[in-house]
Design a protein around this motif. Structure first.
Motif, PDB file in Angstrom:
ATOM      1  N   MET A  93       0.816  -1.219   0.000  1.00 41.37           N
ATOM      2  CA  MET A  93       0.000   0.000   0.000  1.00 41.37           C
ATOM      3  C   MET A  93       0.847   1.266   0.000  1.00 41.37           C
ATOM      4  N   TRP A  94       2.106   1.149   0.474  1.00 42.45           N
ATOM      5  CA  TRP A  94       2.971   2.326   0.547  1.00 42.45           C
ATOM      6  C   TRP A  94       3.791   2.541  -0.718  1.00 42.45           C
ATOM      7  N   GLU A  95       3.608   1.702  -1.688  1.00 38.12           N
ATOM      8  CA  GLU A  95       4.153   1.911  -3.036  1.00 38.12           C
ATOM      9  C   GLU A  95       5.659   2.189  -3.046  1.00 38.12           C
ATOM     10  N   GLY A  96       6.381   1.504  -2.158  1.00 39.61           N
ATOM     11  CA  GLY A  96       7.836   1.633  -2.150  1.00 39.61           C
ATOM     12  C   GLY A  96       8.367   2.916  -1.545  1.00 39.61           C
ATOM     13  N   CYS A  97       7.569   3.592  -0.725  1.00 37.34           N
ATOM     14  CA  CYS A  97       8.024   4.833  -0.088  1.00 37.34           C
ATOM     15  C   CYS A  97       9.132   4.597   0.934  1.00 37.34           C
ATOM     16  N   TYR A  98       9.192   3.387   1.466  1.00 31.58           N
ATOM     17  CA  TYR A  98      10.183   3.072   2.498  1.00 31.58           C
ATOM     18  C   TYR A  98      11.452   2.529   1.872  1.00 31.58           C
ATOM     19  N   HIS A  99      12.615   3.043   2.324  1.00 32.35           N
ATOM     20  CA  HIS A  99      13.915   2.639   1.798  1.00 32.35           C
ATOM     21  C   HIS A  99      14.778   2.157   2.967  1.00 32.35           C
ATOM     22  N   GLU A 100      15.108   0.872   2.965  1.00 28.39           N
ATOM     23  CA  GLU A 100      15.818   0.284   4.093  1.00 28.39           C
ATOM     24  C   GLU A 100      17.329   0.417   3.903  1.00 28.39           C
ATOM     25  N   ASP A 158      36.552  10.941   9.793  1.00 29.06           N
ATOM     26  CA  ASP A 158      37.371   9.939  10.482  1.00 29.06           C
ATOM     27  C   ASP A 158      36.696   9.396  11.743  1.00 29.06           C
ATOM     28  N   PHE A 159      35.639  10.050  12.212  1.00 29.43           N
ATOM     29  CA  PHE A 159      34.858   9.593  13.370  1.00 29.43           C
ATOM     30  C   PHE A 159      35.743   9.346  14.597  1.00 29.43           C
ATOM     31  N   ALA A 160      36.736  10.187  14.774  1.00 31.25           N
ATOM     32  CA  ALA A 160      37.625  10.052  15.927  1.00 31.25           C
ATOM     33  C   ALA A 160      36.841  10.156  17.227  1.00 31.25           C
ATOM     34  N   ASP A 161      37.132   9.263  18.160  1.00 31.33           N
ATOM     35  CA  ASP A 161      36.512   9.241  19.491  1.00 31.33           C
ATOM     36  C   ASP A 161      35.028   8.895  19.459  1.00 31.33           C
ATOM     37  N   TYR A 162      34.562   8.302  18.381  1.00 28.29           N
ATOM     38  CA  TYR A 162      33.150   7.907  18.295  1.00 28.29           C
ATOM     39  C   TYR A 162      33.019   6.389  18.407  1.00 28.29           C
ATOM     40  N   SER A 163      31.897   5.951  18.926  1.00 33.11           N
ATOM     41  CA  SER A 163      31.481   4.555  18.877  1.00 33.11           C
ATOM     42  C   SER A 163      29.981   4.560  18.610  1.00 33.11           C
ATOM     43  N   GLY A 164      29.426   3.378  18.367  1.00 27.01           N
ATOM     44  CA  GLY A 164      27.990   3.329  18.102  1.00 27.01           C
ATOM     45  C   GLY A 164      27.564   1.964  17.619  1.00 27.01           C
ATOM     46  N   TYR A 165      26.506   1.928  16.836  1.00 29.67           N
ATOM     47  CA  TYR A 165      26.049   0.670  16.240  1.00 29.67           C
ATOM     48  C   TYR A 165      25.222   0.975  15.005  1.00 29.67           C
ATOM     49  N   ILE A 166      25.081  -0.035  14.167  1.00 24.50           N
ATOM     50  CA  ILE A 166      24.227   0.104  12.999  1.00 24.50           C
ATOM     51  C   ILE A 166      23.086  -0.886  13.094  1.00 24.50           C
ATOM     52  N   ASN A 167      21.894  -0.422  12.749  1.00 20.38           N
ATOM     53  CA  ASN A 167      20.704  -1.257  12.707  1.00 20.38           C
ATOM     54  C   ASN A 167      20.256  -1.323  11.252  1.00 20.38           C
ATOM     55  N   LEU A 168      20.338  -2.502  10.685  1.00 18.53           N
ATOM     56  CA  LEU A 168      19.961  -2.668   9.286  1.00 18.53           C
ATOM     57  C   LEU A 168      18.458  -2.664   9.080  1.00 18.53           C
ATOM     58  N   ASP A 169      17.688  -2.801  10.171  1.00 19.44           N
ATOM     59  CA  ASP A 169      16.231  -2.784  10.082  1.00 19.44           C
ATOM     60  C   ASP A 169      15.722  -1.352  10.273  1.00 19.44           C
ATOM     61  N   GLY A 170      15.998  -0.509   9.327  1.00 13.82           N
ATOM     62  CA  GLY A 170      15.569   0.884   9.403  1.00 13.82           C
ATOM     63  C   GLY A 170      16.070   1.626   8.189  1.00 13.82           C
ATOM     64  N   GLY A 171      15.698   2.888   8.083  1.00 14.51           N
ATOM     65  CA  GLY A 171      16.107   3.679   6.929  1.00 14.51           C
ATOM     66  C   GLY A 171      15.344   4.974   6.870  1.00 14.51           C
ATOM     67  N   TRP A 172      14.646   5.187   5.767  1.00 12.36           N
ATOM     68  CA  TRP A 172      13.924   6.444   5.603  1.00 12.36           C
ATOM     69  C   TRP A 172      12.712   6.230   4.696  1.00 12.36           C
ATOM     70  N   ALA A 173      11.780   7.176   4.776  1.00 15.06           N
ATOM     71  CA  ALA A 173      10.567   7.103   3.967  1.00 15.06           C
ATOM     72  C   ALA A 173      10.354   8.428   3.251  1.00 15.06           C
ATOM     73  N   GLU A 174       9.795   8.357   2.069  1.00 12.73           N
ATOM     74  CA  GLU A 174       9.410   9.552   1.319  1.00 12.73           C
ATOM     75  C   GLU A 174       8.173  10.134   1.991  1.00 12.73           C
ATOM     76  N   ALA A 175       8.345  11.268   2.651  1.00 17.25           N
ATOM     77  CA  ALA A 175       7.319  11.746   3.566  1.00 17.25           C
ATOM     78  C   ALA A 175       6.071  12.274   2.857  1.00 17.25           C
ATOM     79  N   THR A 176       6.232  13.274   1.999  1.00 15.95           N
ATOM     80  CA  THR A 176       5.064  13.858   1.344  1.00 15.95           C
ATOM     81  C   THR A 176       4.306  12.811   0.538  1.00 15.95           C
ATOM     82  N   ARG A 177       5.034  11.975  -0.176  1.00 19.97           N
ATOM     83  CA  ARG A 177       4.359  10.942  -0.993  1.00 19.97           C
ATOM     84  C   ARG A 177       3.592   9.967  -0.120  1.00 19.97           C
ATOM     85  N   SER A 178       4.146   9.628   1.054  1.00 17.45           N
ATOM     86  CA  SER A 178       3.447   8.721   1.964  1.00 17.45           C
ATOM     87  C   SER A 178       2.145   9.331   2.464  1.00 17.45           C
ATOM     88  N   ILE A 179       2.206  10.608   2.849  1.00 11.53           N
ATOM     89  CA  ILE A 179       1.001  11.291   3.324  1.00 11.53           C
ATOM     90  C   ILE A 179      -0.051  11.333   2.220  1.00 11.53           C
TER      91      ILE A 179
END
Length: 470
Positions: A93-100, A158-179
């Motif tokens: 139904m979202w016609e590919g608006c979500y990009h993982e 170079d991301f000096a002094d940084y740490s973190g994590y990546i979550n592959l189950d997420g991303g972004w959505a085309e907002a106006t088109r979704s609405i």
């Protein structure tokens, strides 16, 4: 916050899908998702009003090129709800608006707690304890040294002094088109959606205002009656209904965004990058969209725009005194001359550029293609405001997205309907209650806590769109 009366109001009839009339004021994320989920339960008589001349509204927070979709939350309630939303985003139904693309989270203890919650929910996550591991999450074309112009050492930080994590189950959505997709669906299912209908006042079942809300009167004189009125008016909630005294629970805060226009060649370099969330600085930056535009911004306390509503907008008791000022969105529609309503403070624009250097040094040296002040509706604790207005069983609020509601477009309406129909559990109702205790509230997501007042003299001009020389 005021209530309608100290005397209990007579109760409206219980909601029934086949016979009840529901009036939703606001056609954004909360309003349309609520309409959709009411229709899922068989409600037939739904009317949605919005003051915008065209929908999706040009100045709504949800009208944007894209929005982050993440389950990265230090609060497991939102982690679980977001993972459900992500699954729903994949529906045709979202016609590919979500990009993982994946979501890279770096920079603070907030990210550490979010990692624990994502792991507990079975997300595809990888811990990144140092800069080298963080850089490994980006395409090799950005990481490999070479003699190209610009040098690849300048393409990725170079991301000096940084740490973190990546979550592959997420991303972004085309907002106006979704609405727009959801708007078309609720209309096709029979909802009446009326644009150019600005609500002037709420109707009360009693002439002396001691009853319950039973509809609305618009500026053009149109009257709409209903068994329930749902305010889903986003950042205009407090200023449009000042008599409800929602200033602190539904604070309009302007958030600074900027965009970069890339060439096709430049865009291909960054096409496969993850969304980046830097919880140390508040910066977020998304991959380029189909038009080769990269959006970036700050997730911060933002800016207020304090305005005194006209006396007619207050209760008669308040109108006799000096009206208080309420933060009110300053947008491309309220300030259209020369796109004035899109301008952000030059200090915020400089901060975005400085923080972007940590991630993409070369992009941080490019001229900005545009800016936008995106108006959030903030609650003090970052939780939404969903529930009946105290003392008025006919009036229901679904607002205060607090900068993290859009990703829940597929399912936030389910939360609203569950509370509206009395099915939500006690902790959920208490979390979102209109009159919950906010005396010790703290929003842990924001890098600063106190919004500044927006001063027109400090807004950016053409010269601020160019890189500055240190």
């Amino acid at each position: 916050m005021s209530s309608r009366s100290t005397i209990p109001a007579p109760a409206p009839l219980p909601l029934h899908p086949a016979t009840s009339k529901v009036l939703i004021i606001g056609a954004g994320t909360f309003g349309l998702s609520t309409a959709y989920h009411l229709q899922e339960e068989g409600f037939k008589d739904i009317t949605v009003l919005d003051k915008a001349a065209e929908l999706p509204a040009l100045d709504a927070a949800s009208t944007d090129i894209n929005k982050v979709v993440r389950s990265t939350y230090a609060d497991s309630f939102y982690t679980q709800l977001a993972r459900d939303a992500i699954a729903r985003w994949k529906d045709p139904m979202w016609e590919g608006c979500y990009h993982e693309s994946g979501v890279l989270c770096i920079g603070s203890a907030y990210a550490d707690k979010s990692y624990e919650n994502d792991v507990a929910e079975g997300a595809r996550v990888s811990l990144l304890p140092d800069a080298e591991r963080i850089r490994s999450t980006f395409p090799a074309s950005l990481r490999t040294s070479g003699h190209e112009h610009p040098p690849r050492s300048r393409l990725l930080g170079d991301f000096a002094d940084y740490s973190g994590y990546i979550n592959l189950d997420g991303g972004w959505a085309e907002a106006t088109r979704s609405i727009k997709i959801l708007l078309d669906i609720v209309i096709a299912r029979g909802a009446k959606v009326e644009s150019k209908e600005e609500v002037l006042t709420l109707l009360n079942s009693s002439a002396d205002k001691s009853g319950y809300t039973c509809g609305a009167v618009c500026v053009d004189g149109s009257t709409y009656t209903a068994d329930r009125v749902i305010l889903a008016t986003g950042s205009w909630t407090a200023s449009s209904f000042p008599g409800l005294a929602l200033d602190q629970r539904c604070l309009a805060s302007g958030q600074s965004l900027a965009s970069l226009k890339l060439t096709q060649e430049e865009s291909e370099r960054y096409r496969e990058v993850p969304v980046v969330l830097d919880f140390r600085t508040g910066l977020y930056v998304l991959p380029p969209n189909r038009n080769n535009v990269i959006k970036t911004g700050l997730h911060a306390a933002g800016y207020t725009h304090m305005v005194a509503p006209s006396a007619s907008e207050f209760s008669s008791a308040e109108a006799t005194g000096v009206p208080r000022k309420i933060s009110t969105p300053r947008t491309i529609l309220s300030h259209p001359d020369g796109a004035d309503g899109l301008r952000v403070p030059r200090s915020a624009l400089r901060a975005i550029r400085d923080h972007l250097k940590v991630v993409y040094p070369d992009l941080a040296e490019k001229p900005w293609a545009g800016t936008r002040m995106c108006w959030y509706t903030d609650s003090p604790d970052g939780d939404w405001v969903i529930g009946h207005f105290p003392g008025d069983p006919g009036l229901f609020l679904a607002t205060s997205g607090s900068g993290h509601a859009f990703k829940f477009l597929p399912n936030v309406g389910r939360v609203v309907v569950d509370i509206l129909r009395g099915r939500a559990d006690s902790p959920t109702k208490a979390r979102f209650a209109v009159d919950r205790d906010i005396s010790q509230a703290l929003n842990a997501e924001r890098v600063d806590k106190c919004p500044q007042e927006l001063l027109p003299g400090e807004l950016c001009g053409p010269e601020d769109m160019l890189p500055y020389v240190e």
